[in-house]
Each structure stands twice: as C-alpha cells, then as structure tokens.
Scaffold this motif. Structure first.
Motif, PDB file in Angstrom:
ATOM      1  N   GLU A 184       0.832  -1.199   0.000  1.00  0.00           N
ATOM      2  CA  GLU A 184       0.000   0.000   0.000  1.00  0.00           C
ATOM      3  C   GLU A 184       0.868   1.251   0.000  1.00  0.00           C
ATOM      4  OE1 GLU A 184      -3.681  -0.177   2.649  1.00  0.00           O
ATOM      5  OE2 GLU A 184      -2.439  -1.751   3.535  1.00  0.00           O
ATOM      6  N   THR A 185       0.391   2.279  -0.658  1.00  0.00           N
ATOM      7  CA  THR A 185       1.080   3.558  -0.670  1.00  0.00           C
ATOM      8  C   THR A 185       0.046   4.676  -0.571  1.00  0.00           C
ATOM      9  OG1 THR A 185       2.546   5.032  -1.925  1.00  0.00           O
ATOM     10  CG2 THR A 185       1.128   3.573  -3.204  1.00  0.00           C
ATOM     11  N   TYR A 186       0.356   5.692   0.222  1.00  0.00           N
ATOM     12  CA  TYR A 186      -0.569   6.805   0.439  1.00  0.00           C
ATOM     13  C   TYR A 186       0.180   8.133   0.421  1.00  0.00           C
ATOM     14  CZ  TYR A 186      -3.774   3.196   2.199  1.00  0.00           C
ATOM     15  OH  TYR A 186      -4.569   2.081   2.316  1.00  0.00           O
ATOM     16  N   ASP A 187      -0.520   9.162   0.020  1.00  0.00           N
ATOM     17  CA  ASP A 187      -0.007  10.510   0.190  1.00  0.00           C
ATOM     18  C   ASP A 187       0.178  10.759   1.689  1.00  0.00           C
ATOM     19  OD1 ASP A 187      -0.800  13.551   0.755  1.00  0.00           O
ATOM     20  OD2 ASP A 187       0.121  13.432  -1.233  1.00  0.00           O
ATOM     21  N   SER A 188       1.200  11.504   2.043  1.00  0.00           N
ATOM     22  CA  SER A 188       1.492  11.721   3.464  1.00  0.00           C
ATOM     23  C   SER A 188       0.330  12.382   4.209  1.00  0.00           C
ATOM     24  CB  SER A 188       2.746  12.581   3.621  1.00  0.00           C
ATOM     25  OG  SER A 188       2.586  13.836   2.974  1.00  0.00           O
ATOM     26  N   HIS A 189      -0.488  13.165   3.497  1.00  0.00           N
ATOM     27  CA  HIS A 189      -1.610  13.857   4.138  1.00  0.00           C
ATOM     28  C   HIS A 189      -2.821  12.946   4.342  1.00  0.00           C
ATOM     29  CE1 HIS A 189       0.566  17.591   3.762  1.00  0.00           C
ATOM     30  NE2 HIS A 189       0.702  17.406   2.463  1.00  0.00           N
ATOM     31  N   SER A 190      -2.835  11.800   3.665  1.00  0.00           N
ATOM     32  CA  SER A 190      -3.983  10.897   3.796  1.00  0.00           C
ATOM     33  C   SER A 190      -3.559   9.522   4.294  1.00  0.00           C
ATOM     34  CB  SER A 190      -4.704  10.763   2.448  1.00  0.00           C
ATOM     35  OG  SER A 190      -3.821  10.277   1.446  1.00  0.00           O
ATOM     36  N   CYS A 191      -2.435   9.474   4.999  1.00  0.00           N
ATOM     37  CA  CYS A 191      -1.902   8.203   5.477  1.00  0.00           C
ATOM     38  C   CYS A 191      -2.748   7.670   6.640  1.00  0.00           C
ATOM     39  CB  CYS A 191      -0.453   8.390   5.934  1.00  0.00           C
ATOM     40  SG  CYS A 191       0.252   6.921   6.707  1.00  0.00           S
ATOM     41  N   PRO A 192      -3.341   6.487   6.493  1.00  0.00           N
ATOM     42  CA  PRO A 192      -4.181   5.937   7.563  1.00  0.00           C
ATOM     43  C   PRO A 192      -3.381   5.564   8.809  1.00  0.00           C
ATOM     44  CG  PRO A 192      -3.871   4.299   5.852  1.00  0.00           C
ATOM     45  CD  PRO A 192      -3.299   5.581   5.325  1.00  0.00           C
ATOM     46  N   TRP A 193      -2.112   5.188   8.629  1.00  0.00           N
ATOM     47  CA  TRP A 193      -1.291   4.810   9.781  1.00  0.00           C
ATOM     48  C   TRP A 193      -0.953   6.034  10.630  1.00  0.00           C
ATOM     49  CZ3 TRP A 193       1.201   3.261   4.875  1.00  0.00           C
ATOM     50  CH2 TRP A 193       0.610   2.105   4.350  1.00  0.00           C
ATOM     51  N   CYS A 194      -0.742   7.160   9.971  1.00  0.00           N
ATOM     52  CA  CYS A 194      -0.502   8.396  10.723  1.00  0.00           C
ATOM     53  C   CYS A 194      -1.752   8.782  11.515  1.00  0.00           C
ATOM     54  CB  CYS A 194      -0.109   9.534   9.777  1.00  0.00           C
ATOM     55  SG  CYS A 194       1.561   9.377   9.095  1.00  0.00           S
ATOM     56  N   ARG A 195      -2.921   8.619  10.883  1.00  0.00           N
ATOM     57  CA  ARG A 195      -4.172   8.951  11.580  1.00  0.00           C
ATOM     58  C   ARG A 195      -4.395   8.047  12.785  1.00  0.00           C
ATOM     59  NH1 ARG A 195      -6.569   9.693   6.227  1.00  0.00           N
ATOM     60  NH2 ARG A 195      -7.510   7.628   6.400  1.00  0.00           N
TER      61      ARG A 195
END
Length: 212
Positions: A184-195
């Motif tokens: 999986e890859t996400y934009d840093s602003h929409s990262c689910p792991w950061c959330r």
C-alpha cells in the motif's frame, strides 16, 4: 538499528525480493513495505539476472539508444546495454552502441544534463530505468527531462512497480504487486497509519533507510 528483512519467494531462482513490513516515509508518500533492492543494484550476479529479465520487454519491439539510470541502477543499466548489444540488437546510433547515463539533480529535484552528456539524450530513443515505480513522481520528472533535452522516451523499466503505466508509458518490472499483494502507498496527508497514531519506522529512499 538493523531492519528485519524477509526474503519472499518469487518464482525467480536467481532473483530475490527482500522486504520489511512497517510504516515508512519516502519523499513523496508513506508505504507499508520497504523493498530492499541494494543487492540487485550493486551485486553483479543479481544485476545481470535483473537485466536479463528486463531486456525481454525490449529486444524485438523497441529501439533503445540510451538507458537513463535513476536510483543508482547504473550496474543494471550497463548489463542491459550489454545484453541488448550482444544479441545483435540494432539501434539508431551511428556507433551502434548504447549510452548508459545518470542525470544530475538540481536543488529543486529537477534533472539536469550538462553539455557533455546532453548529446546522449538529444535525438535518442531513451529507456528510463528505476529501482521502483510507485507514485511515479521521479519517473515523470525523468520523462519530462528527456523531452526537454530533445530525446524520445520509449519505455520505463524497474525492479519493482506498483503501477502498470506511468507518464503515458507501460512499466516493465521484475516484481510487482502480484509478488506483494498487500503493498500500500498513500499521500502523506492521507496516510491511515498516521491517523491511527502509528509512528514512522524509517525514512527510506533509493540509498536505503534511516530508522527513527
């Protein structure tokens, strides 16, 4: 801190996919796997095996005058050039050879070719070689630079890719998401792991990783 790398079976006896699962940040995205291609790039036996896999896509269908190497893939690029030329592969160069070129990067991450290397791009059929193609930002910049300097992009090759197309060109890769289906890859602003409050394990790029 040493990263715990796992070798995944790929069906290619001479090439291995070495990965570590976690929460990693690149310059363009957050990913859940760090894919270590160090040995594939720098060990001659693996570089030759990688080159042999990748040239199958181009031997009979694509004219290649120059291989533009990104992410430290020069050894693989040289092996690809050797494979293509020894197979009697024809190109448009007057000297019937293939250039293997590394771009210079400006402080703004733009690709630059000096006056001594620009002729290896101008008027040439250029194949882009990268370690991985996921977001496509780096490869997109390479394609734009090739066009700016008067070259003709003819394809994109990489060790790992999570996309089949980038910048309007098909991506030929040795490994893809069939080998790593939960990648999986996400934009840093929409990262689910950061959330979720999960900390970043390491900063990663084409040179390797820096644990946090």
């Amino acid at each position: 801190m040493a990263m715990n790398l796992v070798k995944l079976p790929t069906g290619k006896s001479n090439l291995q996919l070495r990965v570590s699962k976690g929460h990693y940040a690149t310059s363009h995205s957050h990913i859940n796997y760090y894919i270590d291609v160090t040995l594939t790039k720098f060990r001659l036996s693996e570089a030759r095996a990688a080159a042999a896999e990748l040239v199958r896509e181009y031997k009979s269908t694509t004219i290649v005058d120059t291989i533009l190497c990104l992410d430290g893939t020069e050894v693989i690029g040289a092996c690809m050039a050797s494979e293509l030329t020894k197979a009697g592969y024809t190109n448009m160069n007057a000297h019937q050879t293939i250039y293997v070129v590394t771009p210079e990067h400006t402080t703004g991450s733009q690709l630059l070719f000096r006056e001594n290397t620009a002729p290896m791009i101008a008027g040439k059929h250029v194949l882009v070689l990268a370690a991985s193609v996921t977001t496509g930002f780096t490869v997109q910049g390479a394609v734009e630079a090739i066009r700016y300097y008067g070259g003709d992009p003819v394809g994109i090759a990489s060790i790992f890719a999570s996309v089949k197309e980038c910048a309007g060109y098909p991506v030929a890769s040795i490994f893809d998401t069939h080998d790593l289906p939960d990648y999986e890859t996400y934009d840093s602003h929409s990262c689910p792991w950061c959330r979720q409050g999960k900390k970043i394990d390491a900063l990663v790029n084409s040179f390797g990783y820096s644990s946090l």
